[in-house]
Design a protein around this motif. Structure first.
Motif, PDB file in Angstrom:
ATOM      1  N   ALA A 269      50.790 -96.939 -26.120  1.00 46.94           N
ATOM      2  CA  ALA A 269      49.906 -97.427 -25.052  1.00 46.94           C
ATOM      3  C   ALA A 269      49.389 -98.826 -25.387  1.00 46.94           C
ATOM      4  CB  ALA A 269      48.737 -96.461 -24.849  1.00 46.94           C
ATOM      5  N   LEU A 270      49.018 -99.045 -26.644  1.00 46.74           N
ATOM      6  CA  LEU A 270      48.538-100.368 -27.066  1.00 46.74           C
ATOM      7  C   LEU A 270      49.628-101.420 -26.909  1.00 46.74           C
ATOM      8  CD1 LEU A 270      46.460 -99.423 -30.221  1.00 46.74           C
ATOM      9  CD2 LEU A 270      45.576-100.463 -28.126  1.00 46.74           C
ATOM     10  N   SER A 271      50.839-101.056 -27.244  1.00 38.99           N
ATOM     11  CA  SER A 271      51.960-101.978 -27.090  1.00 38.99           C
ATOM     12  C   SER A 271      52.145-102.367 -25.624  1.00 38.99           C
ATOM     13  CB  SER A 271      53.230-101.333 -27.641  1.00 38.99           C
ATOM     14  OG  SER A 271      54.332-102.182 -27.467  1.00 38.99           O
ATOM     15  N   ASP A 272      52.072-101.379 -24.734  1.00 42.64           N
ATOM     16  CA  ASP A 272      52.182-101.639 -23.295  1.00 42.64           C
ATOM     17  C   ASP A 272      51.050-102.539 -22.808  1.00 42.64           C
ATOM     18  OD1 ASP A 272      54.387 -99.974 -23.218  1.00 42.64           O
ATOM     19  OD2 ASP A 272      53.295 -98.255 -22.394  1.00 42.64           O
ATOM     20  N   LEU A 273      49.834-102.238 -23.238  1.00 44.57           N
ATOM     21  CA  LEU A 273      48.663-103.019 -22.811  1.00 44.57           C
ATOM     22  C   LEU A 273      48.721-104.444 -23.364  1.00 44.57           C
ATOM     23  CD1 LEU A 273      45.935-100.272 -23.303  1.00 44.57           C
ATOM     24  CD2 LEU A 273      46.820-101.122 -21.122  1.00 44.57           C
ATOM     25  N   LYS A 274      49.270-104.577 -24.562  1.00 43.59           N
ATOM     26  CA  LYS A 274      49.402-105.900 -25.183  1.00 43.59           C
ATOM     27  C   LYS A 274      50.400-106.764 -24.399  1.00 43.59           C
ATOM     28  CE  LYS A 274      50.303-107.532 -29.757  1.00 43.59           C
ATOM     29  NZ  LYS A 274      50.793-107.191 -31.063  1.00 43.59           N
ATOM     30  N   LYS A 275      51.485-106.157 -23.954  1.00 40.31           N
ATOM     31  CA  LYS A 275      52.496-106.882 -23.180  1.00 40.31           C
ATOM     32  C   LYS A 275      51.930-107.424 -21.867  1.00 40.31           C
ATOM     33  CE  LYS A 275      56.396-104.309 -25.009  1.00 40.31           C
ATOM     34  NZ  LYS A 275      57.306-103.185 -24.765  1.00 40.31           N
ATOM     35  N   LYS A 276      50.941-106.740 -21.316  1.00 39.99           N
ATOM     36  CA  LYS A 276      50.319-107.171 -20.058  1.00 39.99           C
ATOM     37  C   LYS A 276      49.092-108.042 -20.307  1.00 39.99           C
ATOM     38  CE  LYS A 276      52.975-104.912 -17.158  1.00 39.99           C
ATOM     39  NZ  LYS A 276      53.836-105.577 -16.203  1.00 39.99           N
ATOM     40  N   ASN A 277      48.863-108.412 -21.566  1.00 39.66           N
ATOM     41  CA  ASN A 277      47.730-109.262 -21.948  1.00 39.66           C
ATOM     42  C   ASN A 277      46.371-108.614 -21.629  1.00 39.66           C
ATOM     43  OD1 ASN A 277      46.606-111.573 -23.108  1.00 39.66           O
ATOM     44  ND2 ASN A 277      46.395-112.576 -21.135  1.00 39.66           N
ATOM     45  N   LEU A 278      46.295-107.310 -21.846  1.00 46.98           N
ATOM     46  CA  LEU A 278      45.051-106.573 -21.599  1.00 46.98           C
ATOM     47  C   LEU A 278      44.296-106.289 -22.883  1.00 46.98           C
ATOM     48  CD1 LEU A 278      46.479-104.118 -18.943  1.00 46.98           C
ATOM     49  CD2 LEU A 278      45.157-106.187 -18.540  1.00 46.98           C
ATOM     50  N   VAL A 279      45.017-106.226 -23.999  1.00 50.88           N
ATOM     51  CA  VAL A 279      44.398-106.069 -25.317  1.00 50.88           C
ATOM     52  C   VAL A 279      45.080-107.028 -26.286  1.00 50.88           C
ATOM     53  CG1 VAL A 279      43.791-103.629 -24.975  1.00 50.88           C
ATOM     54  CG2 VAL A 279      45.912-104.211 -26.144  1.00 50.88           C
ATOM     55  N   ILE A 280      44.369-107.357 -27.352  1.00 47.99           N
ATOM     56  CA  ILE A 280      44.956-108.157 -28.426  1.00 47.99           C
ATOM     57  C   ILE A 280      44.603-107.516 -29.763  1.00 47.99           C
ATOM     58  CG2 ILE A 280      44.958-110.366 -27.202  1.00 47.99           C
ATOM     59  CD1 ILE A 280      42.450-111.115 -28.850  1.00 47.99           C
ATOM     60  N   CYS A 281      45.476-107.750 -30.727  1.00 50.32           N
ATOM     61  CA  CYS A 281      45.204-107.342 -32.104  1.00 50.32           C
ATOM     62  C   CYS A 281      44.592-108.548 -32.797  1.00 50.32           C
ATOM     63  CB  CYS A 281      46.487-106.906 -32.791  1.00 50.32           C
ATOM     64  SG  CYS A 281      46.230-106.388 -34.494  1.00 50.32           S
ATOM     65  N   VAL A 282      43.399-108.376 -33.336  1.00 51.39           N
ATOM     66  CA  VAL A 282      42.692-109.512 -33.930  1.00 51.39           C
ATOM     67  C   VAL A 282      43.108-109.789 -35.378  1.00 51.39           C
ATOM     68  CG1 VAL A 282      40.709-109.299 -32.394  1.00 51.39           C
ATOM     69  CG2 VAL A 282      40.690-108.120 -34.608  1.00 51.39           C
ATOM     70  N   ASN A 283      43.811-108.852 -35.988  1.00 58.08           N
ATOM     71  CA  ASN A 283      44.266-109.040 -37.369  1.00 58.08           C
ATOM     72  C   ASN A 283      45.720-108.581 -37.514  1.00 58.08           C
ATOM     73  OD1 ASN A 283      43.583-106.331 -37.028  1.00 58.08           O
ATOM     74  ND2 ASN A 283      42.772-106.099 -39.094  1.00 58.08           N
ATOM     75  N   GLU A 284      46.571-109.208 -36.738  1.00 56.44           N
ATOM     76  CA  GLU A 284      47.997-108.860 -36.665  1.00 56.44           C
ATOM     77  C   GLU A 284      48.704-108.900 -38.018  1.00 56.44           C
ATOM     78  OE1 GLU A 284      50.746-107.424 -34.142  1.00 56.44           O
ATOM     79  OE2 GLU A 284      49.250-108.646 -33.133  1.00 56.44           O
ATOM     80  N   GLU A 285      48.194-109.698 -38.948  1.00 55.54           N
ATOM     81  CA  GLU A 285      48.870-109.893 -40.230  1.00 55.54           C
ATOM     82  C   GLU A 285      48.779-108.680 -41.162  1.00 55.54           C
ATOM     83  OE1 GLU A 285      44.653-110.867 -40.769  1.00 55.54           O
ATOM     84  OE2 GLU A 285      46.101-111.478 -39.263  1.00 55.54           O
ATOM     85  N   VAL A 286      47.847-107.767 -40.908  1.00 58.84           N
ATOM     86  CA  VAL A 286      47.715-106.602 -41.794  1.00 58.84           C
ATOM     87  C   VAL A 286      48.608-105.466 -41.307  1.00 58.84           C
ATOM     88  CG1 VAL A 286      45.374-107.212 -42.497  1.00 58.84           C
ATOM     89  CG2 VAL A 286      45.709-105.628 -40.608  1.00 58.84           C
ATOM     90  N   ARG A 287      49.042-104.669 -42.248  1.00 57.99           N
ATOM     91  CA  ARG A 287      49.898-103.530 -41.912  1.00 57.99           C
ATOM     92  C   ARG A 287      49.050-102.320 -41.512  1.00 57.99           C
ATOM     93  NH1 ARG A 287      54.188-101.139 -40.459  1.00 57.99           N
ATOM     94  NH2 ARG A 287      55.182 -99.569 -41.716  1.00 57.99           N
ATOM     95  N   LYS A 288      47.967-102.096 -42.231  1.00 56.86           N
ATOM     96  CA  LYS A 288      47.079-100.963 -41.942  1.00 56.86           C
ATOM     97  C   LYS A 288      45.703-101.503 -41.589  1.00 56.86           C
ATOM     98  CE  LYS A 288      49.359 -97.448 -44.593  1.00 56.86           C
ATOM     99  NZ  LYS A 288      49.168 -96.085 -44.976  1.00 56.86           N
ATOM    100  N   GLY A 289      45.023-100.788 -40.721  1.00 62.84           N
ATOM    101  CA  GLY A 289      43.682-101.193 -40.335  1.00 62.84           C
ATOM    102  C   GLY A 289      43.655-102.262 -39.259  1.00 62.84           C
ATOM    103  N   ARG A 290      44.685-102.285 -38.410  1.00 65.95           N
ATOM    104  CA  ARG A 290      44.691-103.257 -37.313  1.00 65.95           C
ATOM    105  C   ARG A 290      43.584-102.930 -36.327  1.00 65.95           C
ATOM    106  NH1 ARG A 290      51.139-104.050 -36.310  1.00 65.95           N
ATOM    107  NH2 ARG A 290      51.416-105.516 -38.019  1.00 65.95           N
ATOM    108  N   LEU A 291      42.942-103.988 -35.849  1.00 66.99           N
ATOM    109  CA  LEU A 291      41.841-103.850 -34.903  1.00 66.99           C
ATOM    110  C   LEU A 291      42.237-104.446 -33.554  1.00 66.99           C
ATOM    111  CD1 LEU A 291      38.994-104.944 -37.302  1.00 66.99           C
ATOM    112  CD2 LEU A 291      39.324-102.643 -36.381  1.00 66.99           C
TER     113      LEU A 291
END
Length: 87
Positions: A50-72
């Motif tokens: 769901a997050l991936s889908d929402l990200k593609k539509k520019n509805l959510v962003i990951c603020v710490n994309e560089e980390v493997r665990k603990g993405r926000l």
């Protein structure tokens, strides 16, 4: 963005309970997928999709994309605007 595009994206969100509930769960907060999954009683893989889908539509962003665990994740201004239409 005109109303036609907004309604198109709104329909895209509403057609999936996972996308709808994930967006609502994040709201004005920063959340990890595991937090959303626990809150909604879903599998982390369902929330991640769901997050991936929402990200593609520019509805959510990951603020710490560089980390493997603990993405926000947080809602974008567009995500917050559409979230107000879901209530």
């Amino acid at each position: 963005m005109d109303n036609t595009e907004i309604y198109h994206i709104l329909g895209y969100i509403k057609i999936s309970p996972y996308r709808t509930n994930t967006l609502k769960s994040i709201g004005n907060e920063l959340k990890m997928p595991s937090e959303i999954a626990n809150e909604l009683n879903l599998k982390t893989s369902q929330v991640s999709a769901a997050l991936s889908d929402l990200k593609k539509k520019n509805l959510v962003i990951c603020v710490n994309e560089e980390v493997r665990k603990g993405r926000l994740y947080k809602c974008t201004p567009l995500g917050l605007k559409l979230l107000s239409e879901l209530d």
